[in-house]
Design an enzyme around this catalytic site. Sequence first.
Site, short mmCIF file in Angstrom:
data_model
loop_
_atom_site.label_atom_id
_atom_site.label_comp_id
_atom_site.label_asym_id
_atom_site.label_seq_id
_atom_site.Cartn_x
_atom_site.Cartn_y
_atom_site.Cartn_z
N HIS A 226 0.81 -1.22 0.00
CA HIS A 226 0.00 0.00 0.00
C HIS A 226 0.84 1.27 0.00
O HIS A 226 0.27 2.37 -0.04
CB HIS A 226 -0.96 0.07 1.20
CG HIS A 226 -2.07 -0.90 1.17
ND1 HIS A 226 -3.28 -0.67 1.77
CD2 HIS A 226 -2.19 -2.13 0.62
CE1 HIS A 226 -4.08 -1.70 1.60
NE2 HIS A 226 -3.42 -2.61 0.90
N ASP A 292 -10.82 -1.97 -5.53
CA ASP A 292 -10.24 -2.97 -4.65
C ASP A 292 -10.93 -2.83 -3.30
O ASP A 292 -11.47 -1.77 -2.95
CB ASP A 292 -8.73 -2.79 -4.53
CG ASP A 292 -8.03 -4.09 -4.16
OD1 ASP A 292 -8.71 -5.02 -3.67
OD2 ASP A 292 -6.81 -4.20 -4.35
#
Length: 774
Positions: A226, A292
């Site tokens: 991330h 997502d």
Amino acid sequence: MTISNERRMTGRWNDPGLPAPVRAQALLDAMTQAEKVRQLGSSWPGHDTAGDVAPMQETFRDAETFEKAIIGGLGHLTRVFGTAPIDPETGRVRLATAQAQVAAANRFGIPAIAHEECLTGFTTWRATVYPTPLAWAATWDPDLVRRMAAAIGLDMAAVGVHQGLAPVLDVARDYRWGRVEETLGEDPYLVSELGLAYVRGLQSSGVIATVKHFAGYSTSRAARNHAPAAVGPRELADVILVPFEKAVVAGRVGSVMNAYNDIDGIPCGSNETLLTNLLRDSWGFEGTVVSDYWSIAFLATMHHVAADVPTAAQAALRAGIDVELPHTSGYGEPLLAMVRDGRIASDLLDRAVLRVLTQKAELGLLDPGWHPGQYTAPANLDPPSNRDIARRMAEESIVLLDNGSGILPLGPRSIAVIGPAADEARCLFGCYSFPNHVLPHHPGLSLGVEAPTVLDAIRREFPGSTVRHEIGCQITGDDRSGIEPAVAAAAAADLTILVVGDRSGMFGHGTSGEGCDVATLELPGVQDDLAKAVLAAARRTVLLVVSGRPYAIGRHAREADATLQAFFPGEEGAAAIAGVLSGRINPSGHLPVQIPGDEAGQPGTYLAAPLALKSDGVSNIDPTPAFPFGHGLSYSTFRIDGAHVAEAVVAVDGSITMRATVTNTGSRAGTCVPQLYLTDPVASVTRPVRQLIGFTRVDLAAGETRTVQFAIHADMTSFTGRDLRRRVEPGQIILTIAQSAGDPGSSVQVTLIGDARVVDHTRTMSVDSTVLPD
């Protein structure tokens, strides 16, 4: 199971004789704003009982109930099969029941699109567990990848699943990143060709493929999941975007999933330039963009580019995200309120809803004959036909790195099998396999598939040998108490097979997989200490690495008599490994990533400009790999020579036909993998020293010679210039057919003439390869 037609509104949208966009528009015109908004949301039945299978899942335990989420309609159903262990028939009934409820809860009887994970096969209990994508890449076999994806799609379609969340088209840029195992390697051409094959295979079975993660996810700083992308515009265009572009333009992929990361301060989930201007306006994408999991809410809670979730939803919809997964948070009542008060233009809402409804029409979900009980679950989701594909994929993926002593193939003898990956079936599977993704939250249940361990397979493969096993150490931890008995076993045996590597998991519960990033490329735990001690004590040793990423095992490989690399090879993987050890299988796998050198700095891949490679007098860090990209040995030997072209001077819009001979110089049949590399000696921006632009597989009998031909359009030499437009430049290029990026191979020089030429997504993106008849 049927749905009552009472009070159901019918119209042109139910006419299968009309084009899907026409049907979708008619349905859109009949809907209220509230009904439209409901088509952009999703629900995850049972998510509150699921284990840790998605990032920061515990933050969203208070999602609205399924019963509330379906009122007025629903866009997607999330993972009815993949949340907990259920047999195929129970799953079919559960999904059919949920779909009946969804359809009954809206005026038009519209069901949801049901999606599931399918990266290593249909992610449900008792379904075939195929090798991980990095292993597919090691086969360099697009036809086999297409066959596998088609088989996965057939299983999913048979039980009523419409969309699969695969393939991953992220190009590996830093081996420390936990999700390297999910990628198709470090080269954009290899990733794009194999990814295209998967898309075509899955969609040939009537299941929508979802390419992910768009884009830059694999370029995260320090390889942290991330983390912000560390990528410039040319690297983004020439490395990261290439596989997505090919999947959209050549594969007509049905869905794209955004990445979690930001690029230069703009999160992908709110990046209109990426999700609309490039993806749709430039490339012509016509499918749906799905978020997502929770990435819309993350715009507020993680990226802090929105004050709250409703504002995040507004930004995501404007950027081009059509569907919120895995359940509705921002795309529910908050979105409806913003449409009603004018903060969101109604045409933005209609744009997204039309895409979803068009997809539902294409899937047959608006047809008058559709009903949720029309599917018949297969009695077996792991049939012999699936296992045959899994077996072949595993066999083609095993990479023989070194056999300098000639110890392989092995014969009967006293064998010590040492190492923590030797007798653990879960060490054969990737993180998105059901056994590693879901089953850890359900202790006591069986794997659901037959999956012998490496130790099991060795005992079966060598029935005349005495086999002793010592674990030596665990995959993780610092307990060294098992090293001494492992050393004693190795010293007493004629041969030692040292099995080290990973056990994949999620969010720190494994050594590879999503959220399982690492700081260094040493083997996990104390496995390096185990390897050093065993290699010093053993008479002869085969080093076997079963892992999800490449590790810096060069120093161990130099001490071993032979070294093999297996990237999570799936349920048939152990038998494939044993078959290579015995010689029953002649290895043909080739590395889709380098094996890094002992002190190689990270990040670093083979695809590099001159100053990124070894530079004596410039840097003391040597990035030279222990084994190069594309490397892979066989029990045969091959020679590539006689490279020549029909055209030594070609226009910047012309084509080149290149040929070379490939000879099996060994004593047994085998498979050679000729790789075509491009070198651009002088260009307007720095270029890779070598870049893969084509490959093929050639099966050869002992002593046989065949001619391989590559048809290369000048477009294949294009790159992103200083003005950020893709261009073909005049000048000299070097084309090399080799057996790896480190192999000198056989080369020719070609001169491109004419003015520099700008190209776009309509350019030629693949090199046609042909093995000519004798």
